[in-house]
Design a protein around this motif. Structure first.
Motif, PDB file in Angstrom:
ATOM      1  N   ALA A  84      -8.466   9.484  -1.462  1.00 51.88           N
ATOM      2  CA  ALA A  84      -7.045   9.311  -1.819  1.00 51.88           C
ATOM      3  C   ALA A  84      -6.355   8.257  -0.969  1.00 51.88           C
ATOM      4  CB  ALA A  84      -6.293  10.636  -1.745  1.00 51.88           C
ATOM      5  N   GLU A  85      -7.132   7.271  -0.504  1.00 51.73           N
ATOM      6  CA  GLU A  85      -6.567   6.207   0.326  1.00 51.73           C
ATOM      7  C   GLU A  85      -6.872   4.849  -0.301  1.00 51.73           C
ATOM      8  OE1 GLU A  85      -6.103   6.272   4.913  1.00 51.73           O
ATOM      9  OE2 GLU A  85      -8.025   5.280   4.523  1.00 51.73           O
ATOM     10  N   GLU A 129       1.243  -3.117  -6.701  1.00 51.57           N
ATOM     11  CA  GLU A 129       2.072  -1.909  -6.716  1.00 51.57           C
ATOM     12  C   GLU A 129       1.420  -0.827  -7.577  1.00 51.57           C
ATOM     13  OE1 GLU A 129       4.519  -0.906  -5.065  1.00 51.57           O
ATOM     14  OE2 GLU A 129       5.665  -2.617  -4.325  1.00 51.57           O
ATOM     15  N   ARG A 158      -1.362   0.693  -5.594  1.00 53.82           N
ATOM     16  CA  ARG A 158      -0.824   1.565  -4.547  1.00 53.82           C
ATOM     17  C   ARG A 158      -0.299   2.868  -5.144  1.00 53.82           C
ATOM     18  NH1 ARG A 158       2.931  -0.972   0.016  1.00 53.82           N
ATOM     19  NH2 ARG A 158       4.446  -1.277  -1.667  1.00 53.82           N
ATOM     20  N   THR A 159       0.358   2.769  -6.301  1.00 54.77           N
ATOM     21  CA  THR A 159       0.862   3.969  -6.971  1.00 54.77           C
ATOM     22  C   THR A 159      -0.286   4.874  -7.407  1.00 54.77           C
ATOM     23  OG1 THR A 159       2.847   2.829  -7.740  1.00 54.77           O
ATOM     24  CG2 THR A 159       2.206   4.817  -8.933  1.00 54.77           C
ATOM     25  N   SER A 202      -2.961   5.344  -5.914  1.00 57.19           N
ATOM     26  CA  SER A 202      -3.407   6.066  -4.726  1.00 57.19           C
ATOM     27  C   SER A 202      -2.390   7.117  -4.293  1.00 57.19           C
ATOM     28  CB  SER A 202      -3.674   5.080  -3.588  1.00 57.19           C
ATOM     29  OG  SER A 202      -4.025   5.744  -2.407  1.00 57.19           O
ATOM     30  N   THR A 203      -1.126   6.716  -4.183  1.00 58.86           N
ATOM     31  CA  THR A 203      -0.115   7.634  -3.641  1.00 58.86           C
ATOM     32  C   THR A 203       0.287   8.725  -4.638  1.00 58.86           C
ATOM     33  OG1 THR A 203       1.652   6.116  -4.334  1.00 58.86           O
ATOM     34  CG2 THR A 203       0.839   5.904  -2.084  1.00 58.86           C
ATOM     35  N   ARG A 204       0.381   8.375  -5.926  1.00 55.33           N
ATOM     36  CA  ARG A 204       0.839   9.351  -6.914  1.00 55.33           C
ATOM     37  C   ARG A 204      -0.303  10.161  -7.512  1.00 55.33           C
ATOM     38  NH1 ARG A 204       4.231   7.991 -12.507  1.00 55.33           N
ATOM     39  NH2 ARG A 204       4.221  10.113 -13.338  1.00 55.33           N
ATOM     40  N   GLY A 214      -3.607  10.177  -6.255  1.00 52.50           N
ATOM     41  CA  GLY A 214      -4.675  10.525  -5.333  1.00 52.50           C
ATOM     42  C   GLY A 214      -5.952   9.755  -5.546  1.00 52.50           C
ATOM     43  N   TYR A 273      -0.579  -4.235   1.038  1.00 50.00           N
ATOM     44  CA  TYR A 273      -0.261  -3.104   0.163  1.00 50.00           C
ATOM     45  C   TYR A 273      -1.154  -1.895   0.449  1.00 50.00           C
ATOM     46  CZ  TYR A 273       2.877  -5.857  -2.786  1.00 50.00           C
ATOM     47  OH  TYR A 273       3.933  -6.614  -3.248  1.00 50.00           O
ATOM     48  N   ASP A 300      -3.314   1.093   2.592  1.00 47.54           N
ATOM     49  CA  ASP A 300      -3.067   2.031   3.683  1.00 47.54           C
ATOM     50  C   ASP A 300      -3.882   1.666   4.924  1.00 47.54           C
ATOM     51  OD1 ASP A 300      -1.493   3.865   2.044  1.00 47.54           O
ATOM     52  OD2 ASP A 300      -3.389   4.347   1.062  1.00 47.54           O
ATOM     53  N   ARG A 356      -1.995   0.525   7.932  1.00 48.67           N
ATOM     54  CA  ARG A 356      -1.174  -0.404   7.149  1.00 48.67           C
ATOM     55  C   ARG A 356      -0.520  -1.438   8.054  1.00 48.67           C
ATOM     56  NH1 ARG A 356       2.550   2.146   2.778  1.00 48.67           N
ATOM     57  NH2 ARG A 356       0.547   2.099   1.688  1.00 48.67           N
TER      58      ARG A 356
END
Length: 253
Positions: free
Chosen positions: A41-42, A193, A196-197, A199-201, A203, A218, A220, A236
């Motif tokens: 998830a990174e 973006e 990155r989303t 990954s962050t949203r 996982g 962008y 982590d 980051r």
């Protein structure tokens, strides 16, 4: 008993990894005793100048190339000694790819390209997978383009399709190889973006190979390679910090 990749909180890893091409006086050491784990998830960026070994590392971790020595795992499966048939199956079911050149099938429309991983696996999406594809289409702004073929899309739209296709089967790991290389700066930022989303949203674990400090900012985590070795592994960082480190690294080489 060996500690597994899952125990370590990783989605993939390599241990004592080396890769050489040629023999004797023509030998080139592309990778030299590399140890690296990609965390679950990174969003990880793998950076380095041309010839640093970053693309070779990605190809070996993705099962597209074999190591000269060392061990390679995807999840808890050691893939270094797998035969071609099992490697093909593993890549199809557990890995997603996003390339600089998009690699969409020109004769298929957007919907057909998104469903291609399932077609290659000889099945149709389940109801849950279909809901996920619908969510991706909406999130990436593709609903109005599903009947379009790649040549009818802009570069940014084609890369959005490629990202959606890579995510469609919810793979354990997505490899992105210079995903913004053919895009203008604004579209490139939008694609980064999206990654990155993812990954962050959602996982999603992502490993991106790039030489671009802005793209790497962008992520982590940023891993730097030089002459086939990892020389820095940091969290980051902004583009200016990454650029300074790259310049210092090249000046000292």
């Amino acid at each position: 008993m060996d500690i597994t990749t899952t125990d370590l909180g990783l989605v993939a890893r390599v241990q004592n990894l080396s890769k050489s091409y040629g023999t004797d006086r023509t030998r080139v050491d592309a990778l030299r005793d590399v140890d690296l784990g990609i965390r679950r998830a990174e969003f990880t960026a793998i950076m380095g100048p041309s010839g640093s070994g970053k693309s070779t590392l990605m190809h070996i971790m993705a099962g597209l190339d074999s190591p000269t020595s060392g061990r390679v795992w995807l999840g808890d499966a050691e893939i270094g000694g797998m035969d071609d048939a099992n490697l093909t199956l593993l890549r199809r079911r557990r890995i997603g790819f996003v390339f600089q050149s998009f690699n969409l099938v020109p004769t298929l429309d957007v919907e057909g390209n998104l469903l291609l991983p399932f077609e290659l696996d000889g099945r149709r999406p389940t109801t849950r997978e279909r809901d996920w594809i619908d969510e991706l289409e909406q999130a990436l702004g593709l609903e109005g383009r599903l009947a379009h073929r790649p040549h009818e899309l802009s570069g940014g739209q084609q890369q959005r399709v490629a990202i959606a296709r890579a995510l469609a089967t919810r793979p354990e790991l997505v490899f992105a190889d210079e995903p913004t290389g053919n895009l203008d700066s604004r579209t490139g930022r939008e694609v980064l973006e999206l990654l990155r989303t993812a990954s962050t949203r959602y996982g999603q674990s992502i490993a991106m190979v790039t030489h671009d400090p802005i793209a790497a900012s962008y992520a982590d985590r940023v891993v730097f390679l030089a002459d086939g070795r990892i020389v820095e592994d940091r969290g980051r960082s902004d583009a200016a910090e990454i650029s300074r480190f790259m310049l210092d690294m090249e000046a000292s080489s």
